[in-house]
Design a protein around this motif. Structure first.
Motif: not given
Length: 302
Positions: A33-37, A39-40, A88-90, A298-299
């Motif tokens: 999962s990628l989230l605003p916190t 994002p990449e 991802i976008a912001r 967290v990736y």
């Protein structure tokens, strides 16, 4: 870049240490999962092949310096040794299911017709597979159906599941190879090899003092040439990329219970105020707030 003895030794030394599965059955399933916190997925590569299904959201993927906007329902096919990343976008999000597997699982190291015609060219990059598979593509229903069967088989692990997994992977590769998007190309861009050396040097030594001169030395070019080259190919300055990678690793440590100071110093930040400033800019919260929020997605690149 010419392949003299030094780059070959560096490539062996800097090869990704992570294993996907094990030597006898080299395949691993991941949900990301990628989230605003967070994002990449940072730019990286691995010697395995990757099949990714976007289960939710959308992101911009970069694969071998080409952009692929992917949304829910799309598949990404990433060949071995290709540099790739996702962002991802912001205020966006991304959820994916992925299989990362070495072609040796299917006999890629054997001297047979499949290896000579398909596996070796896929690994070398001379056989280029379609990288984005969407609903409008003719192969999409078949890929989706068999990816679903592959996921269920991997999760259930019924007796004999290893045979079924290999059978499903063979089918998926046959469908993808037979698609109109597959083509033969010349040798891969030497820029990919050069940047793989740089990224794995950074990923192995990010906790140490690392300079652009160190990275330029791996490429056998001047520092000024390297700085221009790195930004042209990645869209980031050298320091921007290094700082972001260090922040990603520090966030991973924070989720695993490290103190803020431990996370900062273990990831190459020698100043806590500077670490706080950069962390807030990247994650839109302080390291302590991040830790208190219980973030777990967290990736990390091993």
């Amino acid at each position: 870049m010419s392949k003299d003895a030094r780059p070959d030794r560096d490539a062996v030394r800097l090869k990704e240490k992570a294993t996907h599965g094990d030597a006898l059955f080299p395949i691993q399933f991941y949900s990301t999962s990628l989230l605003p916190t967070c994002p990449e997925v940072p730019l990286h590569w691995h010697p395995e092949m990757e099949l990714t299904f976007v289960t939710g959201g959308r992101a911009g993927y970069a694969i071998d310096f080409n952009d692929y906007p992917a949304a829910e329902g799309d598949f990404l096919c990433i060949q071995p040794n290709l540099l790739h990343s996702a962002r991802i976008a912001r205020q966006g999000f991304l959820q994916t299911d992925s299989f990362v597997f070495h072609l040796n699982l299917l006999g890629g190291s054997s001297a047979d017709q499949c290896s000579l015609r398909y596996f070796n060219p896929i690994m070398e990059g001379s056989l280029k597979l379609p990288r984005l598979i969407s609903r409008n593509d003719a192969l999409y229903p078949d890929v989706k159906a068999h990816f679903g069967l592959l996921t269920a088989c991997y999760r259930e692990k019924a007796p004999g599941y290893e045979l079924e997994i290999k059978s499903l992977l063979f089918h998926l590769l046959r469908v993808i190879i037979a698609s109109p998007g597959t083509c033969h190309t010349d040798s891969p861009d030497p820029h990919s090899e050069r940047l793989r050396l740089v990224f794995h040097y950074l990923h192995s030594h990010y906790a140490e003092p690392v300079t652009a001169a160190d990275a330029a030395g791996l490429c056998h070019i001047t520092v000024s040439h390297f700085m221009h080259y790195f930004r042209q190919k990645t869209g980031f300055t050298f320091n921007q990329y290094l700082n972001q990678y260090r922040l990603n690793q520090s966030a991973l440590l924070l989720t695993n219970g490290a103190s803020v100071a431990e996370a900062a110093f273990a990831c190459g930040f020698n100043s806590l105020p500077y670490f706080y400033k950069r962390f807030r800019e990247s994650y839109h919260m302080t390291p302590r707030d991040f830790q208190k929020s219980g973030k777990r997605k967290v990736y990390s690149i091993s």
